[in-house]
Design an enzyme around this catalytic site. Sequence first.
Site, PDB file in Angstrom:
ATOM      1  N   CYS A 104     -47.191   3.020  37.371  1.00 56.55           N
ATOM      2  CA  CYS A 104     -47.292   4.479  37.381  1.00 56.55           C
ATOM      3  C   CYS A 104     -48.639   4.995  37.871  1.00 56.55           C
ATOM      4  O   CYS A 104     -48.783   6.187  38.143  1.00 56.55           O
ATOM      5  CB  CYS A 104     -47.010   5.030  35.986  1.00 56.55           C
ATOM      6  SG  CYS A 104     -45.453   4.439  35.299  1.00 56.55           S
TER       7      CYS A 104
ATOM      8  N   HIS B 288     -41.249  12.362  36.229  1.00 58.24           N
ATOM      9  CA  HIS B 288     -42.134  11.213  36.426  1.00 58.24           C
ATOM     10  C   HIS B 288     -41.565  10.254  37.474  1.00 58.24           C
ATOM     11  O   HIS B 288     -41.011   9.210  37.133  1.00 58.24           O
ATOM     12  CB  HIS B 288     -42.320  10.510  35.077  1.00 58.24           C
ATOM     13  CG  HIS B 288     -43.131   9.257  35.132  1.00 58.24           C
ATOM     14  ND1 HIS B 288     -44.155   9.050  36.036  1.00 58.24           N
ATOM     15  CD2 HIS B 288     -43.079   8.125  34.369  1.00 58.24           C
ATOM     16  CE1 HIS B 288     -44.675   7.870  35.843  1.00 58.24           C
ATOM     17  NE2 HIS B 288     -44.044   7.282  34.842  1.00 58.24           N
TER      18      HIS B 288
ATOM     19  N   CYS C 251     -51.284   6.109  32.234  1.00 59.22           N
ATOM     20  CA  CYS C 251     -50.926   4.802  31.685  1.00 59.22           C
ATOM     21  C   CYS C 251     -49.922   4.137  32.617  1.00 59.22           C
ATOM     22  O   CYS C 251     -49.257   4.795  33.412  1.00 59.22           O
ATOM     23  CB  CYS C 251     -50.337   4.946  30.286  1.00 59.22           C
ATOM     24  SG  CYS C 251     -48.821   5.937  30.229  1.00 59.22           S
TER      25      CYS C 251
END
Length: 428
Positions: free
Chosen positions: A93, A381, A411
Site C-alpha cells: 500500500c 483504497h 501502513c
Amino acid sequence: MSDFAPRRVAVVDGLRTPFCRAGAEYAELSNLDLLSAVLGALGKRHDLRRDGIDEVWAGAVNSHAKDWNLAREAVLSAGLAPDTPAVTLTQACATSLQAAGVLAAKIATGEIDSGIAAGSDTASDLPIVFDRRFAQRLIRTQRARSLRERLAQWRGFRLRELLPVAPSPAEPRTGLSMGQHTERMAREWGITRAEQDAFAADSHRKALAARAAGCFDAELVPCAGVVSDRLPRAGSDAEQLARLRPAFAPDGTLTAGNASALTDGSAAVLLCEARTAARRGLPVLAHWVAQQSAAVDFVAGEGLLLAPALAVGRLLKRLGLGFADFDVIELHEAFAAQVLCTLAAWRSADWCRVRLGLEAALGEPDPARLNACGSSLALGHPFAATGARVLLSAARRLAAGGGRRALLAVCTAGGMGVAVVLERPHAG
C-alpha cells in the site's frame, strides 16, 4: 563532495481518478488503463510532453504477469515523451509513496530534476492463475519434443487441477489476513467496536463535506464517465455501522463498515527541483523535507499495521519535532482500528520508551488536524494508488490552509510503514 548540499524538492501537483468500488464503474479497466489515464492527464495539465519529465516510478499490487513493465507501458500509452525512463516497483500500500521518496532523493542529489510517482490498482481485474500442478504440465508439454512426450505429461491429470486460484489476502508468513491481524491489534490495544464505528462514520462525514466544498475538484480527472468518488456514503453514521456483522472473526470488532473497501483507481504526483519548477512556471504545493521507513516483527506477534507508529516516531525524533509542529496530519485508514491503535501507541509512555527510546510518550495529534477531508475508509483504497493520494491530500491541505508543516504515513502488508514530512514553500 564535502560541500554538497541537497537540493530542495517541490511537490508540484498531482491527479487521481475518482475512486470506485471494485466490480463497478471500472470493472472493464486494467491497471494500465487507469495508470495511463492519470499520467496522460497530468502530462497535459503541465505540458510535460513538451518540457519533458526525467523519470516515472509507478506500480500496482494486484498485478498480472503481463504488467511486469507497467510503468514504462503507461508512459508510452499516456503520451509522455517516449524517451522517458520508467521503473515498476511495489511496496504494497506504500508503493506510490515509496516511489515519491525515491524520486525525491534523486532530485535532491542532482541525478534528475523531475519525476512522477504513481500507483494503480484494480480489484476488478485480479490475476487468476491455475493450480501449480496444471501450470507445470503446460510448461512440460510445451518443452516436449514429440507427441508421445506431450501425452506423457498428462498422466494422472485430475479435473480439479483446472480450478482457478485467486490471489490470497493472507500474509504468507502467518496465514492470517490483514483483517485478522488487525483484530489482534484491536484486542491488544483495547480498541472497542464503538470507537471504530465512530471513527469510520467521522471519516465519511468529513469526506462528504470536503467533496461538497469542492476540495477534491482540482485533483480529480474524469475516467470512464466517472467524475467524483463513489464510496463516501451519507448514511454511514455510527448507529447504522453498529448493525453490521463482524467480517474477520465471529466475535470480532472489524466490519465492512469500519474497514476500507476493495477499490479501483489510480493516482500520480509530480515532483520537481524547486528552482527548476520556478523556471518552468510550475506551481508548488509543498516542499519535501524527509522520509522514514520502518518494519515490525509481526510474525513474532507485533501488530502487523503498527509500523507507521514506528516510522513517524523515528522521523519526528530525527527532526526534533512533535505533533504540535504540524498543521496537517494524514494517516492512511486501512481500518479504523489500525489508526486507533497507532494513536494509542503514541499515547503510551511504555511503548514509546521501549520502541522509540523516548523518555515520554509522543502524545496525540490534534483531532481537528487529522484526516480533515476524510481518508481511505470513506474515499476508498486502491492499494498502490493510496500513497500518492495521501501525499497529494497532505500537500493540497497544506497549500490551501496556510499551515507550516504536514505529516503523513501509510501502513502496508508485510508489517511495514512509510512516513513523510512536508513543509510550506515559505517555511524556513
